[in-house]
Design an enzyme around this catalytic site. Sequence first.
Site, short mmCIF file in Angstrom:
data_model
loop_
_atom_site.label_atom_id
_atom_site.label_comp_id
_atom_site.label_asym_id
_atom_site.label_seq_id
_atom_site.Cartn_x
_atom_site.Cartn_y
_atom_site.Cartn_z
CE1 TYR A 29 -14.15 58.48 -14.42
CE2 TYR A 29 -14.73 59.98 -12.59
CZ TYR A 29 -15.30 58.98 -13.20
OH TYR A 29 -16.49 58.59 -13.33
CG ASP B 78 -20.65 54.12 -11.00
OD1 ASP B 78 -20.77 54.40 -12.23
OD2 ASP B 78 -19.44 54.27 -10.49
NE ARG C 174 -17.18 55.70 -11.34
CZ ARG C 174 -16.93 55.14 -12.51
NH1 ARG C 174 -15.50 55.55 -12.78
NH2 ARG C 174 -17.23 54.56 -13.16
CD GLN D 46 -18.24 50.95 -4.72
OE1 GLN D 46 -18.62 50.17 -3.55
NE2 GLN D 46 -17.36 50.84 -5.04
CB SER E 209 -19.33 50.67 -12.34
OG SER E 209 -18.48 51.53 -11.87
P1 NAI Z 1 -12.66 55.70 -17.66
O1 NAI Z 1 -13.77 54.87 -18.41
O2 NAI Z 1 -13.10 57.04 -17.42
O3 NAI Z 1 -11.43 55.30 -18.30
C1 NAI Z 1 -11.01 53.97 -18.61
C2 NAI Z 1 -9.43 54.05 -18.27
O4 NAI Z 1 -8.79 54.63 -19.26
C3 NAI Z 1 -8.98 54.63 -17.02
O5 NAI Z 1 -8.44 53.32 -16.21
C4 NAI Z 1 -8.06 55.54 -17.40
O6 NAI Z 1 -7.25 55.69 -16.46
C5 NAI Z 1 -7.59 55.11 -18.82
N1 NAI Z 1 -6.76 55.94 -19.67
C6 NAI Z 1 -6.98 57.29 -19.89
N2 NAI Z 1 -6.21 57.82 -20.71
C7 NAI Z 1 -5.04 56.82 -21.00
C8 NAI Z 1 -4.17 56.85 -21.67
N3 NAI Z 1 -3.41 58.03 -22.39
N4 NAI Z 1 -3.42 55.52 -21.89
C9 NAI Z 1 -3.89 54.54 -21.08
N5 NAI Z 1 -4.95 54.60 -20.21
C10 NAI Z 1 -5.75 55.75 -20.18
O7 NAI Z 1 -12.44 54.88 -16.30
P2 NAI Z 1 -13.60 54.07 -15.34
O8 NAI Z 1 -13.79 52.78 -15.85
O9 NAI Z 1 -14.72 54.66 -15.24
O10 NAI Z 1 -12.94 54.23 -14.01
C11 NAI Z 1 -12.02 55.29 -13.40
C12 NAI Z 1 -11.83 54.99 -11.78
O11 NAI Z 1 -13.01 55.11 -11.14
C13 NAI Z 1 -11.21 53.45 -11.63
O12 NAI Z 1 -10.07 53.67 -10.90
C14 NAI Z 1 -12.39 52.73 -11.14
O13 NAI Z 1 -11.68 51.81 -10.20
C15 NAI Z 1 -12.88 53.79 -10.23
N6 NAI Z 1 -14.30 53.50 -9.70
C16 NAI Z 1 -14.73 54.01 -8.57
C17 NAI Z 1 -15.96 53.67 -8.29
C18 NAI Z 1 -16.53 54.01 -6.69
O14 NAI Z 1 -15.58 54.23 -5.89
N7 NAI Z 1 -17.77 54.22 -6.49
C19 NAI Z 1 -17.14 52.98 -9.05
C20 NAI Z 1 -16.61 52.75 -10.27
C21 NAI Z 1 -15.00 53.18 -10.69
#
Ligand code: NAI
Length: 376
Positions: free
Chosen positions: A227, A127, A119, A124, A130
């Site tokens: 994450y 990805d 990430r 991006q 995403s």
């Molecule tokens: P994911 O699909 O792994 O998880 C979904 C969500 O569930 C996450 O926000 C996580 O914090 C939450 N979660 C886990 N355990 C939990 C609990 N016990 N209670 C409530 N929520 C809980 O996450 P995803 O969608 O892959 O995104 C992870 C991060 O990566 C985000 O901050 C996103 O913005 C970032 N990201 C960064 C990118 C980049 O820089 N290229 C591209 C895409 C995402």
Amino acid sequence: MKIAVGAETDPSEPRVAATPETVKKMIGLGAEVAVEPGAGVKSGILDADYTAAGATVGKGAASGADIVLTVRRPSPAELNGVKPGALVIAIMDPYGNEAALKALADARVTAFAMELMPRITRAQSMDVLSSQANLAGYRAVIDASAEYGRAFPMMMTAAGTVPAARVFIMGVGVAGLQAIATARRLGAVVTATDVRPATKEQVESLGAKFLAVEDEEFKNAQTAGGYAKEMSKEYQAKQAALVAEHIKKQDVVITTALIPGRPAPRLVSAEMVKSMRPGSVLVDLAVERGGNVEGVQAGKVTEVGGVKIVGYTNVPGRLAASASGLYAKNLLTFLEILIDKKEKKLTVNWDDEIVRATALTRDGLVVHPNFMPKSA
Ligand code: NAI
């Protein structure tokens, strides 16, 4: 240089790894493109569309190909037709699938797992987590509204007022953010929770209300990669108590919580489901990893005391044409770093962090540090 586009053999997979648009771009990179017959039909793309874009369509497309593109990991039978040394690029689902990774290594293909894309800003546009999660978040709200026997927006009519639906989103990653935005657009009153502190501001910026136990553990619940970490038993208990109170008053709950490489955290107990009023709907987007909701059944809509639990699998595939379009673009941008445009040939730079993070097998071995056999 020949690039093959496979037809998915799993009947529950309607997506395809290339579109006519990406076929044209691949030809522009110097490739000839061969597509398996019928590959795009379930995404609304006909063989003739691929031919019009410059591809050839015919059985055994992967034979002699230097690169094979699919959505899901090819089976050992499909790998039979692939030449040793070819790059096979797909969503490989590597966790807990050692035998399948060994089959890739044994076929002597160089396999890349798109879901292991780091990430970082440069990656991006490649990805796939995403691109697909965004669509899943949108679709979860549409599926919830289809199962819900009431309207989402508040409506003041001559015949009376319809109240706005109360929608609670659990897990505010890519899918959760899109679910918030979609539910808001439909006029719902939206609340959301997550364990990563960075999400609070994101939730509020979308016009929803944030709800979480904001203690010391919460403040450190994000990994350097962005994450979630697995939370302690104590935190989970505090969070569950808060959620239990809140959920009683919700009409729709959408859960999206995941922790990479681990089973999905259980966030909604059978008790909590029981506390919701009849006609309420839960949509569990984490069902393929065990589910966030107790009692969710993969691939089914079940009913418990009048509350519906939606457990559709492959939710991005429920928007196959959109999902294929974005996935095909993810693959194309990845190919652009593997192909020398001027020389019109494959030049894999094994020092590139994107290549190293996604490569699973090479020269007959599993090479990814997370998946190497323990005894090796
Ligand atoms: P994911 O699909 O792994 O998880 C979904 C969500 O569930 C996450 O926000 C996580 O914090 C939450 N979660 C886990 N355990 C939990 C609990 N016990 N209670 C409530 N929520 C809980 O996450 P995803 O969608 O892959 O995104 C992870 C991060 O990566 C985000 O901050 C996103 O913005 C970032 N990201 C960064 C990118 C980049 O820089 N290229 C591209 C895409 C995402």
